[in-house]
Design an enzyme around this catalytic site. Structure first.
Site, mmCIF file in Angstrom:
data_model
loop_
_atom_site.group_PDB
_atom_site.id
_atom_site.type_symbol
_atom_site.label_atom_id
_atom_site.label_comp_id
_atom_site.label_asym_id
_atom_site.label_seq_id
_atom_site.Cartn_x
_atom_site.Cartn_y
_atom_site.Cartn_z
ATOM 1 N N GLY A 132 0.828 -1.203 0.000
ATOM 2 C CA GLY A 132 0.000 0.000 0.000
ATOM 3 C C GLY A 132 0.856 1.243 0.000
ATOM 4 N N PRO A 139 2.548 4.852 1.174
ATOM 5 C CA PRO A 139 3.184 5.191 2.441
ATOM 6 C C PRO A 139 2.176 5.776 3.429
ATOM 7 C CG PRO A 139 4.313 6.243 0.600
ATOM 8 C CD PRO A 139 3.092 5.600 0.049
ATOM 9 N N GLY A 140 2.368 5.481 4.683
ATOM 10 C CA GLY A 140 1.557 6.101 5.721
ATOM 11 C C GLY A 140 0.173 5.525 5.895
ATOM 12 N N THR A 141 -0.085 4.337 5.319
ATOM 13 C CA THR A 141 -1.419 3.770 5.467
ATOM 14 C C THR A 141 -1.494 2.804 6.634
ATOM 15 O OG1 THR A 141 -0.771 2.229 3.749
ATOM 16 C CG2 THR A 141 -2.230 4.025 3.120
ATOM 17 N N GLY A 142 -0.397 2.607 7.330
ATOM 18 C CA GLY A 142 -0.466 1.791 8.537
ATOM 19 C C GLY A 142 0.063 0.383 8.373
ATOM 20 N N THR A 195 3.281 -0.732 8.769
ATOM 21 C CA THR A 195 4.144 -1.027 9.908
ATOM 22 C C THR A 195 3.302 -1.120 11.181
ATOM 23 O OG1 THR A 195 5.856 0.215 8.774
ATOM 24 C CG2 THR A 195 6.245 -0.300 11.068
ATOM 25 N N HIS A 239 -8.143 34.469 -9.839
ATOM 26 C CA HIS A 239 -7.692 33.127 -10.219
ATOM 27 C C HIS A 239 -8.465 32.061 -9.433
ATOM 28 C CE1 HIS A 239 -4.445 30.206 -11.434
ATOM 29 N NE2 HIS A 239 -4.957 29.574 -10.389
ATOM 30 N N GLU A 240 -8.518 32.234 -8.134
ATOM 31 C CA GLU A 240 -9.166 31.215 -7.307
ATOM 32 C C GLU A 240 -10.667 31.163 -7.566
ATOM 33 O OE1 GLU A 240 -7.543 28.976 -5.816
ATOM 34 O OE2 GLU A 240 -5.596 29.952 -6.068
HETATM 35 P P1 ADP Z 1 3.438 2.688 6.584
HETATM 36 O O1 ADP Z 1 2.257 2.091 5.871
HETATM 37 O O2 ADP Z 1 4.168 3.633 5.703
HETATM 38 O O3 ADP Z 1 4.300 1.684 7.227
HETATM 39 P P2 ADP Z 1 2.896 3.413 9.277
HETATM 40 O O4 ADP Z 1 2.331 2.128 9.701
HETATM 41 O O5 ADP Z 1 4.290 3.673 9.691
HETATM 42 O O6 ADP Z 1 2.795 3.591 7.708
HETATM 43 O O7 ADP Z 1 1.940 4.566 9.783
HETATM 44 C C1 ADP Z 1 2.428 5.791 10.247
HETATM 45 C C2 ADP Z 1 1.519 6.363 11.291
HETATM 46 O O8 ADP Z 1 0.276 6.737 10.740
HETATM 47 C C3 ADP Z 1 1.172 5.394 12.388
HETATM 48 O O9 ADP Z 1 2.119 5.415 13.397
HETATM 49 C C4 ADP Z 1 -0.188 5.877 12.862
HETATM 50 O O10 ADP Z 1 -0.046 6.881 13.833
HETATM 51 C C5 ADP Z 1 -0.787 6.480 11.636
HETATM 52 N N1 ADP Z 1 -1.722 5.558 10.982
HETATM 53 C C6 ADP Z 1 -1.605 5.083 9.731
HETATM 54 N N2 ADP Z 1 -2.645 4.277 9.417
HETATM 55 C C7 ADP Z 1 -3.428 4.227 10.503
HETATM 56 C C8 ADP Z 1 -4.650 3.546 10.809
HETATM 57 N N3 ADP Z 1 -5.255 2.756 9.926
HETATM 58 N N4 ADP Z 1 -5.176 3.721 12.035
HETATM 59 C C9 ADP Z 1 -4.568 4.510 12.935
HETATM 60 N N5 ADP Z 1 -3.423 5.169 12.717
HETATM 61 C C10 ADP Z 1 -2.844 5.046 11.517
HETATM 62 ZN ZN ZN Z 2 -4.914 27.639 -9.773
HETATM 63 MG MG MG Z 3 6.340 1.475 7.162
#
Ligand code: ADP
Ligand code: ZN
Ligand code: MG
Length: 618
Positions: free
Chosen positions: A208, A210-213, A215, A429-430
């Site tokens: 997925g 980045p940042g979707t959880g 890890t 513009h906006e």
């Molecule tokens: P990645 O998918 O890149 O490994 P991480 O798992 O490191 O992303 O997520 C980073 C942070 O984003 C987490 O520590 C958490 O605080 C927040 N986060 C991401 N997804 C969720 C989720 N589904 N529920 C709650 N917190 C989330």
């Molecule tokens: Zn614009």
């Molecule tokens: Mg990660």
């Protein structure tokens, strides 16, 4: 690569021994004598004379400028010391008369045990300590620090729920959680599955953006499963020396087999799992590491209960051998959260801060369309920070709304002052964007427009809010989006008869959409359903590579230009048809710097304008 790590200047061993020697010398020269002296009582010369008179002195040792003597005190011999006064001529006679015995050397230390302690045991302890420090240093420079490093593979082991993260901390992502729950269940009650003959997948791959959880989910598995959890990042396998990566993999699996049932988590597996493309001079070390990983994954007995989890945001770059069933049988998509998911994630994180009861999370989730879990966590935190900054005890709805903008567009830039002329241009513009969006029936209504400069460099922006969630976009919707994007520039042209650099981002996005329509979505009449482009990095920005002949490329370029131009003209027409509203709205925005969706619609629908609304549909 940890090239740097291995080459960081390491102090030679001699250095540590030198320190040890210096410490010992200091101890000998300063500390030990002081300790010895401590057991000797210092007295005045008069005390000495008194002792002499009372015939208390038993032994005496005369030196050039000090006198050591012993007296009997309640049956205990006490060593005393006093200075010697030079012209005490008959001291020797008087001492003799008092019955004191002259000795060569009064033992100036009291406890031989203590002395042995100081002269032998302490130095040995010091050497042992320094030796340990050295070995620790060496271990660190070999593998870096770790919670519980073992062998060569320095994976962190979490036993039981030491991370403290549970599935309940992960909001949304229900499918991923279901799949992982099953794995946890298998590790706890393997009999249930064995009875029916089912075997657990050997591995599951979390993919997925980045940042979707990803890890976070893995950590939650560690928290829920009462089995050892090995966590290692792909980059930790990459070593300076050829063969070390493979050795680490071997080591990791050896440990895992010993600790089975257990879970092994390899984060960012794309670092080692990249396709072996057979390039000459390819990365030998990485390939060896990957080969070892493949071998190990084949080698171990799935029924033993070793489950491999891995996470990546570049699944398409992984070697196909790694993805075949029997290795990572299960692919668990961890996608960007949908509306409901976003709301839940906001709520999970809002529990960590003090927040007003009346905050409407669903509105905020709506406004934060496209945000990842990490961004949502960030939004909540920004809201809390903003509340503190303005001296409030808890975060409010306004804090949350402002923090969405902060996360999307950066902080407000208070000190950037736009000249009046620039401010006017930005206003038009906006409003141009917003008006085109509002006049096209299928385009989403605007939520808010501001012309306060942001740290991201945006001089103003239009926030659009989709009412529901869309998973499919029609050709018309895409065209309308392009028209909306060109609306800003169109307004500038109509009002100022000159154009500015302010539209660069709009141009970029419009081009991307138009290109996608023609090369990927089969929305041009000429190419029918033929893909002219392949997306390579699905989760990381979506780069694409052309897959067509040069002649076709030229045609594609032409078609993209035509498509955008048509929409640009459409936008210009919409605006010139609604010139009155354009002026009115731009004036309002110029004066107030911010206009909300409701205010916008109110002004737009104020009194029926000269021209009927539905004039743009071709
Ligand atoms: P990645 O998918 O890149 O490994 P991480 O798992 O490191 O992303 O997520 C980073 C942070 O984003 C987490 O520590 C958490 O605080 C927040 N986060 C991401 N997804 C969720 C989720 N589904 N529920 C709650 N917190 C989330
Ligand atoms: Zn614009
Ligand atoms: Mg990660």
């Amino acid at each position: 690569m940890n090239v740097q790590d291995n080459h960081k200047p390491r102090r030679p061993l001699v250095f540590y021994y030198l320190i040890a020697a210096v410490v010992l010398l200091l101890l000998n020269a300063l500390v030990f004598p002081m300790i010895q002296e401590g057991s000797i009582r210092k007295t005045t010369y008069s005390d000495f004379l008194d002792g002499l008179k009372n015939r208390d002195i038993k032994e005496v040792q005369l030196e050039d400028d000090v006198i050591y003597y012993t007296i009997d005190e309640n049956g205990k011999e006490v060593i005393c010391k006093t200075g010697r006064i030079a012209d005490d001529g008959d001291l020797v006679t008087r001492l003799d008369e008092s019955g004191a015995v002259f000795t060569e050397e009064i033992p100036t230390q009291q406890s031989p045990l203590l002395m042995m302690l100081f002269s032998w045991v302490v130095p040995i302890l010091i050497f042992v300590f320094i030796g340990q420090m050295i070995s620790k240093k060496l271990a660190q420079s070999m593998g870096g620090p770790g919670a519980m490093t073992f062998g060569k593979s320095n994976a962190k082991i979490y036993v039981k729920s030491s991370t403290g993260i549970k599935f309940s901390d992960v909001a949304g992502e229900d499918e991923a959680k279901d799949l992982l729950t099953e794995i946890v269940d298998y590790l706890h009650y393997p009999e249930k599955y064995k009875e029916i003959g089912a075997s657990m997948p050997k591995g599951a791959l979390l993919v997925g953006p980045p940042g979707t959880g990803k890890t976070l989910l893995a950590k939650a598995v560690a928290g829920e499963a009462n089995v050892p959890f090995f966590s290692i990042s792909g980059s930790e396998f990459v070593e300076m020396f050829v063969g070390m990566g493979a050795a680490k993999v071997r080591d990791l699996f050896k440990q895992a087999n010993e600790k089975a049932p257990c879970i092994v988590f390899i984060d960012e597996i794309d670092t080692i799992g990249k396709k072996r493309d057979g390039q000459i001079g390819g990365n030998d070390e990485r390939e060896q590491t990957l080969n070892q990983l493949l071998t190990e994954m084949d080698g171990f007995d799935g029924s033993k209960g070793v489950v491999i989890l891995a996470a990546t945001n570049r699944p398409d770059s992984l070697d196909p051998a790694l993805l075949r069933p029997g290795r990572f049988d299960r692919r668990i998509p961890v996608e960007l959260p949908d509306l409901k998911g976003r709301e839940e994630i906001l709520k999970v994180h809002a529990k960590k801060i003090k927040i007003a009861d009346n905050v409407n999370f669903s509105d905020i989730a709506k406004a934060a369309a496209g945000a990842s879990g990490a961004e949502l966590a960030n939004i909540v935190n920004e809201a809390a920070l903003r509340a503190v900054r303005s001296g409030r005890r808890f975060a409010t709805q306004a804090d949350m709304e402002e923090s969405i903008e902060v996360v999307i567009a950066g902080y407000q830039k208070k000190n950037r002052v736009l000249s009046n002329k620039e401010k006017l241009i930005v206003s038009y513009h906006e409003i141009g964007h917003a008006l085109v969006a509002a006049k096209q029936t299928e385009s989403a209504p605007v939520h808010k427009i501001t012309i306060i400069p942001r740290t991201s460099g945006a001089l103003g922006y239009t926030m659009q809010v989709e009412d529901g969630e869309h998973f499919l976009l029609t050709k018309e919707e895409l065209e309308n989006k392009i028209a909306t994007l060109t609306g800003g520039r169109a307004a500038e042209e109509l009002i100022f008869h000159s154009i500015t650099t302010g539209a660069s981002n709009d141009i970029e996005q419009a081009t991307k959409l138009a290109r996608g329509m023609i090369t990927r979505y089969g929305m041009s009449d000429e190419f029918d359903m033929v893909a002219m482009e392949n997306v390579t990095n699905q989760y990381l920005g979506g780069d694409s590579s052309l897959a067509c002949s040069f002649e076709t490329q030229t045609k594609i370029d032409q078609k993209v230009v035509d498509l955008v131009r048509r929409q640009h003209e459409k936008a210009r027409k919409i605006l010139s048809d609604n010139m009155g509203k354009l002026h009115e709205l731009a004036k309002y925005l110029y004066e107030n710097e911010t206009i909300t969706g409701e205010e916008f619609m109110k002004i737009l629908n104020a009194k029926p304008v000269e021209i009927p609304v539905n004039d743009t549909e071709e």
